[in-house]
Design a protein around this motif. Sequence first.
Motif, PDB file in Angstrom:
ATOM      1  N   GLU A 154      -1.509  -8.089   8.226  1.00  0.00           N
ATOM      2  CA  GLU A 154      -2.078  -7.471   9.417  1.00  0.00           C
ATOM      3  C   GLU A 154      -1.073  -7.370  10.559  1.00  0.00           C
ATOM      4  O   GLU A 154      -0.124  -8.150  10.643  1.00  0.00           O
ATOM      5  N   TYR A 155      -1.288  -6.356  11.407  1.00  0.00           N
ATOM      6  CA  TYR A 155      -0.563  -6.144  12.656  1.00  0.00           C
ATOM      7  C   TYR A 155       0.918  -5.814  12.473  1.00  0.00           C
ATOM      8  O   TYR A 155       1.722  -6.057  13.363  1.00  0.00           O
ATOM      9  N   GLY A 156       1.282  -5.225  11.328  1.00  0.00           N
ATOM     10  CA  GLY A 156       2.662  -4.832  11.109  1.00  0.00           C
ATOM     11  C   GLY A 156       2.855  -3.333  11.171  1.00  0.00           C
ATOM     12  O   GLY A 156       2.087  -2.599  11.781  1.00  0.00           O
TER      13      GLY A 156
ATOM     14  N   VAL B 182      -5.619  -5.439   3.850  1.00  0.00           N
ATOM     15  CA  VAL B 182      -4.553  -4.837   4.658  1.00  0.00           C
ATOM     16  C   VAL B 182      -5.231  -4.152   5.836  1.00  0.00           C
ATOM     17  O   VAL B 182      -6.080  -3.278   5.654  1.00  0.00           O
ATOM     18  N   ARG B 183      -4.843  -4.537   7.049  1.00  0.00           N
ATOM     19  CA  ARG B 183      -5.496  -3.993   8.240  1.00  0.00           C
ATOM     20  C   ARG B 183      -4.518  -3.979   9.415  1.00  0.00           C
ATOM     21  O   ARG B 183      -3.516  -4.696   9.415  1.00  0.00           O
TER      22      ARG B 183
ATOM     23  N   ASP C  38       1.371   3.907   6.591  1.00  0.00           N
ATOM     24  CA  ASP C  38       0.973   3.598   5.217  1.00  0.00           C
ATOM     25  C   ASP C  38       0.691   2.107   5.055  1.00  0.00           C
ATOM     26  O   ASP C  38       1.412   1.258   5.591  1.00  0.00           O
ATOM     27  N   CYS C  39      -0.331   1.807   4.270  1.00  0.00           N
ATOM     28  CA  CYS C  39      -0.534   0.420   3.855  1.00  0.00           C
ATOM     29  C   CYS C  39       0.450   0.075   2.744  1.00  0.00           C
ATOM     30  O   CYS C  39       1.092  -0.981   2.773  1.00  0.00           O
TER      31      CYS C  39
ATOM     32  N   ASN D   1      -9.896  -4.985  -6.074  1.00  0.00           N
ATOM     33  CA  ASN D   1     -10.731  -5.824  -5.205  1.00  0.00           C
ATOM     34  C   ASN D   1     -10.124  -6.037  -3.826  1.00  0.00           C
ATOM     35  O   ASN D   1     -10.262  -7.104  -3.227  1.00  0.00           O
ATOM     36  N   ASN D   2      -9.470  -4.998  -3.315  1.00  0.00           N
ATOM     37  CA  ASN D   2      -8.859  -5.080  -1.988  1.00  0.00           C
ATOM     38  C   ASN D   2      -9.679  -4.314  -0.961  1.00  0.00           C
ATOM     39  O   ASN D   2     -10.514  -3.480  -1.299  1.00  0.00           O
ATOM     40  N   VAL D   3      -9.396  -4.585   0.314  1.00  0.00           N
ATOM     41  CA  VAL D   3     -10.033  -3.884   1.423  1.00  0.00           C
ATOM     42  C   VAL D   3      -8.941  -3.388   2.369  1.00  0.00           C
ATOM     43  O   VAL D   3      -8.036  -4.150   2.741  1.00  0.00           O
ATOM     44  N   PHE D   4      -9.034  -2.108   2.765  1.00  0.00           N
ATOM     45  CA  PHE D   4      -8.071  -1.496   3.681  1.00  0.00           C
ATOM     46  C   PHE D   4      -8.839  -0.905   4.858  1.00  0.00           C
ATOM     47  O   PHE D   4      -9.767  -0.122   4.665  1.00  0.00           O
ATOM     48  N   TYR D   5      -8.449  -1.254   6.086  1.00  0.00           N
ATOM     49  CA  TYR D   5      -9.117  -0.652   7.237  1.00  0.00           C
ATOM     50  C   TYR D   5      -8.264  -0.745   8.496  1.00  0.00           C
ATOM     51  O   TYR D   5      -7.323  -1.538   8.565  1.00  0.00           O
ATOM     52  N   THR D   6      -8.620   0.085   9.488  1.00  0.00           N
ATOM     53  CA  THR D   6      -7.942   0.179  10.778  1.00  0.00           C
ATOM     54  C   THR D   6      -6.438   0.358  10.563  1.00  0.00           C
ATOM     55  O   THR D   6      -5.625  -0.465  10.990  1.00  0.00           O
TER      56      THR D   6
END
Length: 420
Positions: free
Chosen positions: A137-139, A182-183, A188-189, A201-206
Motif C-alpha cells: 500500500e501507498y507506493g 494491493v491498494r 499499475d498494481c 484470492n487477492n483484492v485490488f482497490y483505490t
Amino acid sequence: MKFKQIIAAIALTAVVFSGCEKANIDVDTTPTSGSAIGEVSGVWAKGSVHEIKGDIIIPEGKTLTIEEGVTVLMDVTAKPEIVVKGNLYALGTVENPVKFTVSDAYRTAENKFGKLWGGILAGPTCAELVLDHTILEYGGATTSDASTSVKMGLYKAVAGENLPALWFSNVNGKLVVQNSIVRNFQEDCTYIEGGKIIFANNVFYTTGVTGGEAMNFKSGCLADVANNLVYSTNTNALKLSNSGDRTPQAYIIAYNNTMVNTGWRRPTAKGGSIWLEATVRAELYNNLFVNTRFGVKRDPKKPEDARSKYSNNWYYGYDQTTVTQFQPGANDIVAGVNDVRGTAAGANDPKFVNYPLNTPVINADFNTAWDFHLQGNSPALAKGITTFTRHHKAGITTANGITYVSPEPAAYVGAYGIKL
C-alpha cells in the motif's frame, strides 16, 4: 607491556567496530526489528518491524524470507525501491499479514493514491517470488534519473515512470501472489513480463490516478488468475497482451473473478474491464462484471489469438448507459458462450450480500464493510462452468518446498459464493 597490549586491543576493537558499522550501512542481516538499506537477505522474523531507509536489493543467488506479521515500513522521504535479483518470499497469515506500508501519519486521504515509495521490482535473475497474505500500500512513486531501477535498467528504465506495486520479468521464473491486498497506488498494481504464475484470492482497490491496471500481463506469462476482487481500477482489471516478443506466448486463464466499477475513471478506448491485444491467448470463464465500463474488449488493430475462449461470464449494470455499452457488436466488445448479459438496466442482479449497486461508477473509495459474497438466492450461484483445464492444477513448487495450486473452478460466477 600489559598496558600496551590493552591499548592495542582497544584500537583493534575500534577498527573492527568501525568496519562493521560501515558495512551495516549497506548490508542488513538483522532478523529482528531494525532498519535496512542496501543489500538484504536471510530471514526477517515473525512480528518484527523493518524501517527501509533507502533502496534495498536482494542479491542474485540470495533469498529474503519475510515471516508472518512483519511490517516493512517505508521512509517517505527516501521513497525506497525494493529490487529483487534473488528470491523473495513474503509469507503472512490471515491473522498476521506481511505489510509493505508507511507510518500511520502518512496514511491519509491526501495520500490516497500513494506515491510514497517505489514498488517491488524483480529483475530477470529473480527465480521465485511469493506474496502470500501480504499487503502492499501507498507506493507507486515516480522514477528519476537517480532511481536505482533506472540505473540498473529495470522495469521501463527511464525517468518519469510511475512504478507498479510489483514488476516481475523472468520468463523462466515462478510467481505466486495470493490472499493479498494491493491498494493506494498511483498507477499499475502489477506489471508482469513472464513466468509461471498464480494470482488468486487477492483484492485490488483505490489504485490509478490517470491510468493503471490491476493485473497487467505481457508475453512470456503462463498464468492462472482466479478468485480476485478488483474494485474501481482507473483502467482495466486485467490487461492481457502478448507484447514484448518473449517466449512462451502469453496464455492467461482468468476465471471466477469479480470486477466492480472498473474503467470509468479513464474514459478512453482502453478503459474498461478486460483488455485483449497483441495475439495474447486468453480463456475467460465465470467472471462477474458489475457496473464496469465495457466487459471483455479487444484491440481491433492487434486482436487476440483465435484459439481464445470465453464462456459463462455475467454482466450487470445499474443504469441503461452501463448496460448499453457492454453489448457485443459495438466498441469491439467480445461475446462469450452462455454469457448472462441482459439489455435492460438492473437485469441480472447478482445479489451481493452487502454492496449498494447504485454506488457511483467513478467512486474509488473502498468500504471494507462491503461483502461481495452471493446471497443464498443469487441467480449467479449455478451459472459457472468447471470443465476447463487450468495451467497450474498440479501446482507450482518453490525451492522452500511449498506447492501452490491454482484454485479449483467454481460452479458459481464471480470470486465468492455463499459466505460460510
